[in-house]
Every structure is written in structure tokens, then in C-alpha cells.
Design an enzyme around this catalytic site. Structure first.
Site, mmCIF file in Angstrom:
data_model
loop_
_atom_site.group_PDB
_atom_site.id
_atom_site.type_symbol
_atom_site.label_atom_id
_atom_site.label_comp_id
_atom_site.label_asym_id
_atom_site.label_seq_id
_atom_site.Cartn_x
_atom_site.Cartn_y
_atom_site.Cartn_z
ATOM 1 N N VAL A 230 -17.562 -9.212 -41.945
ATOM 2 C CA VAL A 230 -17.832 -9.309 -42.797
ATOM 3 C C VAL A 230 -18.626 -7.795 -43.499
ATOM 4 C CG1 VAL A 230 -18.838 -11.721 -43.739
ATOM 5 C CG2 VAL A 230 -19.760 -10.870 -42.469
ATOM 6 N N HIS A 231 -18.183 -7.229 -43.460
ATOM 7 C CA HIS A 231 -18.203 -5.931 -42.886
ATOM 8 C C HIS A 231 -19.186 -5.205 -44.198
ATOM 9 C CE1 HIS A 231 -14.745 -4.197 -40.850
ATOM 10 N NE2 HIS A 231 -13.918 -4.888 -40.949
ATOM 11 N N ASP A 232 -19.271 -5.484 -45.598
ATOM 12 C CA ASP A 232 -20.390 -5.179 -46.573
ATOM 13 C C ASP A 232 -21.549 -6.336 -46.608
ATOM 14 O OD1 ASP A 232 -18.287 -3.104 -47.468
ATOM 15 O OD2 ASP A 232 -16.738 -5.127 -48.643
#
Length: 321
Positions: A241-243
Site C-alpha cells: 500500500v505504497h501511497d
């Protein structure tokens, strides 16, 4: 203390998680959302952002569409193989239709208006290509002082994801990323792949999200294509869930551990285009070469990984931690 926040985004599954994180956090004043091309085209990213806000019942938040292409060169390809045909695994239609109309003004105009009217400095979280932010700083340099910091999801220290060297957001518009990171007008926090991959969430985390209620179930329904990609990339049942990791830092400064390091963006054509060249050498060694004068960026290098995952899950299921 409430965080004054604007999100610049290209939803994208992980962008949808990040936007929901901000929209549901009671200690965040979400002043606005601006959209940019990236994972899919601008029309789709704008529609997706508006639908995520509708899911969160945040029709108080203005949304403006921004850049449909990079500053200089065309984006070679989108990220449909990761995020699906519409950016949300082909399932954007499961989200409610937006209530609030799209702003008539463009993204840079909305950013400028929100910053001008703000009584205190505002955090901006750019979690897509940096085209809108580069245009803002170029067109309205006097507003740099109204930006507390930019918390940017992008780049990598030792890896890429779109190429061996480059992360997708930076690779999509290297010239814009160079303008923002090398400009020196605004403090920047860069949240790179090296850390976001270590923050990956597993099947049990995803199951807890799905069982948490309507919003969690809706977010979970958006992940099939994304999950399939990360099943191969990670080697286990989970997603990155990079962002949302970047937005967590925007909401709670210090939840990620950072180091001040020189960062440059490779803008030439070749196998390293879009690479963030992060100088991790000791400062004494940099002083003997050309790396002593920066520009410097706070690069996120570590976190309490379990604590961060708990923070993300608790916020997404509606319990403040």
C-alpha cells in the site's frame, strides 16, 4: 493537532487506500484533492478520486483535475497491468457516484487558491507523478512558504518497479520530479519503494479490512488485479500500500524514520531514466566529492512496521489511533 492536508493523486488501488486514510482521519483537515495522469488516464483517475470520497461521505472536499500528460515527454505506458483497466481492478463501478461536482478550475488553480486562503502552512501529499506540483511551484513561487512540506511517494534507493532503476511515479515524469526535488523551495519527504515494500500487508490484514464494515469491504473489493500482481511480486498473499504509507507520514509526522540525503533524478534517456539517485555515503565521504551540497531530501528509510500496519488498519476501519 490537526494536519492541514491536500492530496495530489492518480488512483490507483493504493491511492484509494491512501485517500480513504486521510478522509476518515478525524485529526486531518482534508482541504482538497487534485488529480493527475499516472496509473491510468486523467479522466479515470479523477473519477476514481471522486468516487472514493463519495464512499467516505466527504462531499465537502473539492476535487480538481490536473495534468493529463508529463511536462515534456509523453508517458510511455500506464500501470493497467498492476491496477486494472480502470485503475481499480476494473471495479470502480462498485463505488458510489460522486455527489459534489468537479471543480471548474484546474488542479494548479485549486492548489493555489487553497494555499492562499490557508492561515497556516499546509502539507501536500503527492502520491502520483509530480507534474501538478512542478507546475504549481513554477507558476506560483510565492506560495512555497505556504507549504509546510511535501510528503512524496516515489523513487527508490536500491530498486525500481517500472524498470530495474526507476519507480513508477518518478519514471512517469522525471523532469517534474527533478523540478520538485532539486528546486529547494519546499521541504520534501521522499517515501521510496525500499520502505513501502517492507510495509506490505498480508492476507490476515486484508481479511480484517474486508470484515470491518462497508468502507473496508468496498476497498477490499478493489484489489483483485492488484493482489494478483503482488502475489507474484512478493511471493505471498498480500499487497503493498505504497501511497498509504506516505499519507500516514503526512498525517503523523515521524511515524517513518528519515535521513537527510542528497537526491537527484536521472532525466536522460536510457536504462536509468527516472531513477532517484540517493547518495547514502557518509557525509565525510560526500564532502570529498560532488555530493556535499545537495539538494537534500528527507528520505524515509525505516519504521515500526507492525505499528504502521496497525495505524493504517485502525484508521481505515474507522478507529483513531
Amino acid at each position: 493537532m490537526r494536519t492541514k492536508l491536500i492530496i495530489d493523486t492518480d488512483p490507483g488501488v493504493d491511492d484509494a487506500f491512501a485517500l480513504t486514510l486521510a478522509a476518515l482521519s478525524e485529526d486531518v483537515d482534508l482541504l482538497g484533492v487534485t488529480t493527475v495522469f499516472g496509473n491510468v488516464g486523467l479522466e479515470a483517475t479523477t473519477r476514481n478520486a471522486r468516487r472514493v470520497l463519495a464512499l467516505c461521505q466527504r462531499d465537502d472536499v473539492p476535487v480538481a483535475a490536473g495534468a493529463a500528460r508529463p511536462l515534456v515527454h509523453h508517458q510511455p505506458r500506464e500501470a493497467r497491468t498492476v491496477h486494472g483497466s480502470d485503475g481499480l481492478s476494473g471495479r470502480s463501478g462498485v463505488l458510489p457516484e460522486p455527489v459534489r461536482e468537479l471543480e471548474r478550475s484546474d488542479a494548479v488553480t485549486l492548489l493555489a487558491e487553497l494555499l492562499t486562503s490557508a492561515e497556516e502552512p499546509v502539507t501536500i501529499a503527492p502520491i502520483g507523478p509530480l507534474t501538478n506540483i512542478a507546475a504549481l511551484l513554477a507558476a506560483h513561487p510565492h506560495l512555497a512558504s505556504k507549504i509546510d512540506r511535501l510528503v512524496i511517494m516515489g523513487g527508490g534507493i536500491a530498486r525500481g518497479n517500472t524498470t530495474a532503476a526507476a519507480e513508477f511515479n518518478i519514471w512517469s515524469d522525471p523532469e517534474a520530479a527533478h523540478r520538485v526535488l532539486a528546486g529547494g523551495e519546499v521541504p520534501c519527504v521522499l517515501v521510496p519503494l525500499d520502505l513501502t515494500h517492507r510495509c506490505a500487508v498480508d492476507a490476515s490484514w486484508l481479511s480484517a479490512l474486508a470484515a470491518s464494515g462497508p468502507i473496508g469491504a468496498a476497498l477490499h473489493s478493489l484489489i483483485p488485479d492488484y493482489l494478483e500482481h503482488y502475489r507474484r511480486a512478493l511471493g505471498f498473499e498480500g499487497i503493498v500500500v505504497h501511497d498509504a504509507v506516505a499519507v500516514a507520514e503526512a498525517i503523523r509526522p515521524g511515524i517513518l524514520r528519515t535521513e537527510s540525503l542528497p537526491v537527484r533524478v536521472e532525466c536522460s534517456f536510457g536504462p536509468a531514466r527516472g531513477m532517484t539517485v540517493v547518495d547514502v555515503r557518509r557525509s565525510a565521504q560526500r564532502a570529498d566529492t560532488d555530493g556535499a551540497n545537495g539538494p537534500f531530501t528527507d528520505v524515509a528509510v525505516d519504521a515500526d512496521l507492525d505499528g504502521l500496519r496497525e495505524f493504517l488498519l485502525e484508521r481505515l476501519i474507522g478507529r483513531r489511533v
